[in-house]
Write an enzyme that holds these catalytic residues in place. Structure first.
Site, PDB file in Angstrom:
ATOM      1  N   GLY A  91       0.815  -1.219   0.000  1.00 52.77           N
ATOM      2  CA  GLY A  91       0.000   0.000   0.000  1.00 52.77           C
ATOM      3  C   GLY A  91       0.845   1.264   0.000  1.00 52.77           C
ATOM      4  O   GLY A  91       0.549   2.220  -0.723  1.00 52.77           O
ATOM      5  N   CYS A  92       1.879   1.271   0.799  1.00 56.37           N
ATOM      6  CA  CYS A  92       2.735   2.458   0.892  1.00 56.37           C
ATOM      7  C   CYS A  92       3.511   2.673  -0.396  1.00 56.37           C
ATOM      8  O   CYS A  92       3.736   3.812  -0.814  1.00 56.37           O
ATOM      9  CB  CYS A  92       3.665   2.339   2.089  1.00 56.37           C
ATOM     10  SG  CYS A  92       2.749   2.288   3.652  1.00 56.37           S
ATOM     11  N   THR A  93       3.897   1.587  -1.047  1.00 58.53           N
ATOM     12  CA  THR A  93       4.587   1.702  -2.330  1.00 58.53           C
ATOM     13  C   THR A  93       3.627   2.252  -3.386  1.00 58.53           C
ATOM     14  O   THR A  93       3.992   3.150  -4.152  1.00 58.53           O
ATOM     15  CB  THR A  93       5.161   0.339  -2.759  1.00 58.53           C
ATOM     16  OG1 THR A  93       6.105  -0.092  -1.760  1.00 58.53           O
ATOM     17  CG2 THR A  93       5.852   0.434  -4.111  1.00 58.53           C
TER      18      THR A  93
END
Length: 155
Positions: free
Chosen positions: A43-45
């Protein structure tokens, strides 16, 4: 959660290059401050790459972007390099800045409870006032959503 009209707390943290950075809202017409839980996770990527992929549009709109997590600097540098991120990633290891932005606290995952960063985003104006606030955002297409909302502010 901070609300539009609130004064944004000051941000001075170490970036992914190991340099101390003070975010200056007056340096752009708007500044995106996005909080994310952990570098190099799916998700953060996706969220970081969304900002990267829209980078030219952010620059054209005079919008600065900064990402903040409680990751150590040693984890941020390879993440920024691997995905060619053109904006600063800031390390907030004790969650102090995230806490000031109501973006840090108790979380639970897989039956474990721990303190961590919430996926929230704020847009600040040149005076350092919150003009847009997003709580618990979905990382996909978030950058495009912010661009559309910032453009609507200027209309």
């Amino acid at each position: 959660m901070l609300e539009p009209g609130d004064a944004a707390p000051e941000i001075t943290l170490t970036d992914h290059r190991g340099e101390t950075v003070t975010v200056d809202p007056a340096a752009a017409s708007h500044t995106v401050v996005y909080f994310y839980p952990r570098a190099d996770t799916p998700g953060c990527t996706a969220e970081a790459c969304g900002f990267r992929d829209e980078w030219d549009a952010f620059e054209d709109a005079d919008v600065a972007v900064v990402g903040i997590s409680d990751d150590p600097v040693a984890d941020l540098e390879p993440f920024a390099a691997e995905y060619d991120l053109p904006f600063a990633l800031l390390s907030d290891p004790d969650g102090a800045v995230a806490s000031a932005y109501d973006s840090y606290g108790e979380k639970s995952m897989f039956g474990n409870t721990f303190d961590g960063v919430f996926r929230n985003t704020y847009v600040l104006d040149e005076a350092g006032t919150v003009v847009l606030a997003y709580e618990g955002v979905s990382p996909e297409d978030h950058a495009v959503e912010i661009l559309e909302d910032v453009r609507a502010l200027d209309d």
